[in-house]
Design a protein around this motif. Structure first.
Motif, PDB file in Angstrom:
ATOM      1  N   ALA A 278      75.098  98.769 -45.266  1.00 59.52           N
ATOM      2  CA  ALA A 278      75.766  98.914 -43.970  1.00 59.52           C
ATOM      3  C   ALA A 278      74.913  99.750 -43.012  1.00 59.52           C
ATOM      4  CB  ALA A 278      77.138  99.554 -44.156  1.00 59.52           C
ATOM      5  N   THR A 279      74.304 100.805 -43.534  1.00 61.03           N
ATOM      6  CA  THR A 279      73.431 101.639 -42.707  1.00 61.03           C
ATOM      7  C   THR A 279      72.239 100.846 -42.200  1.00 61.03           C
ATOM      8  OG1 THR A 279      74.077 103.581 -44.003  1.00 61.03           O
ATOM      9  CG2 THR A 279      72.077 103.766 -42.665  1.00 61.03           C
ATOM     10  N   PHE A 280      71.663 100.019 -43.070  1.00 59.52           N
ATOM     11  CA  PHE A 280      70.511  99.209 -42.677  1.00 59.52           C
ATOM     12  C   PHE A 280      70.893  98.156 -41.640  1.00 59.52           C
ATOM     13  CE2 PHE A 280      67.310  99.789 -46.389  1.00 59.52           C
ATOM     14  CZ  PHE A 280      67.430 101.165 -46.272  1.00 59.52           C
ATOM     15  N   VAL A 281      72.153  97.690 -41.656  1.00 58.09           N
ATOM     16  CA  VAL A 281      72.610  96.766 -40.616  1.00 58.09           C
ATOM     17  C   VAL A 281      72.543  97.453 -39.248  1.00 58.09           C
ATOM     18  CG1 VAL A 281      74.622  95.555 -39.687  1.00 58.09           C
ATOM     19  CG2 VAL A 281      74.062  95.335 -42.101  1.00 58.09           C
TER      20      VAL A 281
ATOM     21  N   ALA B 240      79.500 102.498 -42.582  1.00 58.22           N
ATOM     22  CA  ALA B 240      78.198 103.161 -42.676  1.00 58.22           C
ATOM     23  C   ALA B 240      78.316 104.641 -42.329  1.00 58.22           C
ATOM     24  CB  ALA B 240      77.191 102.475 -41.752  1.00 58.22           C
ATOM     25  N   LEU B 241      79.093 104.971 -41.302  1.00 58.22           N
ATOM     26  CA  LEU B 241      79.265 106.377 -40.914  1.00 58.22           C
ATOM     27  C   LEU B 241      80.006 107.164 -41.985  1.00 58.22           C
ATOM     28  CD1 LEU B 241      80.103 105.956 -37.119  1.00 58.22           C
ATOM     29  CD2 LEU B 241      78.025 106.933 -38.100  1.00 58.22           C
ATOM     30  N   ILE B 242      81.013 106.547 -42.604  1.00 61.53           N
ATOM     31  CA  ILE B 242      81.732 107.216 -43.697  1.00 61.53           C
ATOM     32  C   ILE B 242      80.783 107.495 -44.853  1.00 61.53           C
ATOM     33  CG2 ILE B 242      83.525 106.914 -45.455  1.00 61.53           C
ATOM     34  CD1 ILE B 242      85.091 105.269 -43.389  1.00 61.53           C
TER      35      ILE B 242
ATOM     36  N   VAL C  70      66.554  95.831 -48.659  1.00 63.42           N
ATOM     37  CA  VAL C  70      67.720  96.396 -49.347  1.00 63.42           C
ATOM     38  C   VAL C  70      68.271  95.406 -50.371  1.00 63.42           C
ATOM     39  CG1 VAL C  70      69.530  95.641 -47.741  1.00 63.42           C
ATOM     40  CG2 VAL C  70      69.816  97.755 -48.979  1.00 63.42           C
ATOM     41  N   LEU C  71      68.131  94.105 -50.108  1.00 64.62           N
ATOM     42  CA  LEU C  71      68.576  93.104 -51.069  1.00 64.62           C
ATOM     43  C   LEU C  71      67.657  93.074 -52.291  1.00 64.62           C
ATOM     44  CD1 LEU C  71      70.336  90.667 -51.886  1.00 64.62           C
ATOM     45  CD2 LEU C  71      68.796  89.219 -50.554  1.00 64.62           C
TER      46      LEU C  71
END
Length: 532
Positions: A91-94, A473-475, A282-283
């Motif tokens: 999610a962060t990488f998105v 991602a923030l969480i 990341v994958l």
């Protein structure tokens, strides 16, 4: 740049000129953000994928650092902790991919902060984010060199029982890794892209070179032990607290996701190729890292004996228990060590490019020197050298206290993740308030920089899905940063205390002092360069 075929007069009449090349489009997009193209675009998608994957080196990091998750969480905690971190990192990488697709510049986080933040807060937030990225990458590069130096010491101890390791030995080996990294980075041209492409092959082949003999030759534990046994060897009040402390090892194994971002001005079709390389990394790395983690947990053998390994690295003892051979163990451990050394090359490149870009925008003391680029090699050599000197000076800490140096290493997570959190929060605010457009009004209009119109790039997760991924991602990042500052055991001693919060907060305070004393007079966010 014109988007259609154009025509020009010649002595023979009208002559058609073809559509602009990828490099011309990249340079035009960079100019729309107020920057002159001064670096050469030698990277392509595959070489940048190699760069991204070998910066993360997740499966290698799991081999070296899996013990932290094992001691706080146990086998089951390590498995579920990895999956938790992998989902959070994805999610962060998105978020990083969306932002670099909008503004593919070497500045990365501080540039994005300046374009997303409200005008009243732009300068200060951008400046702080720039320094968080600086300390995060500097600590990441130092950590990589340190681990390689101590891994080499472990290999020497493994193969030579008479060797008596000293702290200063590790520092000298650390310096050797820095010199090697400077050598590759100073050449310029296509050397670094070709080197990264070659290392991608080693990264993948090395995974199977360790996984196959380890799983074939070792005695295996049961699925029940791996997936249901939780441990709390740190003595924390609850298993849940122990679990989250243990995830820090997995978090570090994914550190450096924004590496490709800082090389954006050196790759063709940057707004598409960089997001693709980030998401593919990341994958690929997550899949191999999870596979290696399962292999290590099933083949762990006598963990008490491994913890007492004279090499300083329990994974070497696990390899030796599996193979029954010192030579076989040395070969397997050498693959991990080699990957660590080659990763340092890419980390120096990313660290120096971010530093150079921040200096270009006058955020660094002495910015006139550090923002220079050598004409022949098109490399910010002064920034490369300064980054290397700082890393070498940090290595002196290891001579006096390896504990203090290990705490410095934790700043690589806190610094980078805090910078991600700032831009991620601003992106969520812009998302929810409709501050980003999907259409560009003009091919020549200034966009995606301080005070300019915001437009989405080619990589974009729209609607409610984008908001949900951003929130998750923030969480995740909040949890990651919080537990980065925790010690590995509940009863804290000088050896187990984590002082990284002191380094992170101290750097923030010093940067704030410099900002109000000097930087606020010269730093105004990304500079609109002349000659465009």
């Amino acid at each position: 740049m014109p988007s259609q075929y154009s025509k020009q007069m010649s002595t023979s009449g009208m002559q058609e000129i073809g559509p602009p090349t990828s490099k011309e489009l990249d340079d035009a997009n960079l100019a729309r953000m107020g920057k002159r193209p001064v670096l050469k675009r030698n990277f392509g998608l595959m070489s940048m994928l190699g760069f991204s994957c070998t910066i993360l080196i997740t499966w290698e990091g799991i081999v070296v650092l899996f013990l932290q998750a094992y001691q706080n969480g146990g086998p089951a905690g390590a498995v579920y902790g990895f999956l938790f971190v992998w989902a959070g990192v994805a999610a962060t990488f998105v978020i990083l991919s969306e932002l670099v697709s909008m503004a593919p510049t070497s500045g990365g986080q501080y540039h994005w902060c300046s374009m997303l933040a409200p005008p009243s807060m732009m300068k200060l937030l951008s400046y702080l984010t720039g320094w968080l990225t600086v300390i995060g990458w500097q600590a990441t590069f130092a950590t990589s060199c340190y681990l390689v130096g101590t891994l080499i010491q472990g290999l020497i101890t493994l193969t030579n029982s008479g060797y008596n390791p000293k702290n200063w030995h590790g520092t000298l080996l650390y310096w050797a890794v820095v010199v090697f990294s400077v050598g590759i980075n100073s050449v310029g041209g296509k050397v670094l892209p070709r080197f990264e492409g070659m290392i991608l092959v080693l990264h993948i082949l090395g995974f199977f070179a360790i996984l196959i003999p380890l799983t074939y030759m070792a005695d295996h534990g049961t699925a029940k032990e791996v997936f249901t046994d939780f441990l709390n060897l740190g003595g924390f009040p609850s298993q849940g607290l122990s679990f989250f402390v243990g995830t820090v090892g997995c978090i570090f194994a994914f550190a450096g996701g924004d590496a490709a971002v800082h090389m954006s001005e050196e790759i063709t079709n940057a707004s598409v190729a960089v997001p693709r390389s980030i998401m593919l990394s990341v994958l690929i790395n997550g899949s191999m890292g999870f596979g290696m983690l399962l292999a290590m947990l099933f083949c762990i053998g006598d963990i008490e004996s491994a913890l007492k390994s004279t090499t300083g690295y329990p994974f070497m003892a696990i390899f030796q228990q599996a193979t029954g051979s010192v030579a076989g163990t040395a070969v397997m451990a050498s693959i991990v060590t080699t990957m660590g050394a080659t990763t340092s090359v890419g980390m120096l490149a990313s660290t120096s490019r971010q530093f150079w870009s921040f200096a270009r925008d006058r955020g660094i003391p002495g910015w006139r020197v550090w923002s220079k680029v050598t004409e022949k090699s098109a490399v910010p050599l002064y920034s490369v050298l300064l980054t290397s000197v700082v890393a070498c000076l940090l290595a002196l800490i290891n001579i006096g206290s390896p504990v203090a140096f290990n705490d410095l290493c934790s700043m690589s997570i806190s610094g980078l993740y805090l910078s991600y959190m700032v831009v991620g929060s601003l992106l969520l605010w812009r998302r929810c308030t409709g501050g980003i457009s999907s259409n560009r009004s003009s091919d020549s209009a200034v966009v995606n920089t301080a005070g300019a119109k915001l437009v989405w790039g080619p990589f974009h997760l729209p609607g409610i899905w984008g908001i949900l991924v951003n929130v998750w991602a923030l969480i995740y990042m909040t949890i990651a940063v919080f537990f980065t500052f925790w010690p590995t055991s509940w009863v804290v001693t000088v050896q187990t205390m984590n002082f990284s919060v002191v380094g992170t907060v101290g750097t923030i305070i010093l940067s704030l002092v410099y900002y109000f004393v000097r930087a606020r007079k010269v730093y105004n966010g990304p500079v609109m360069e002349s000659g465009l």
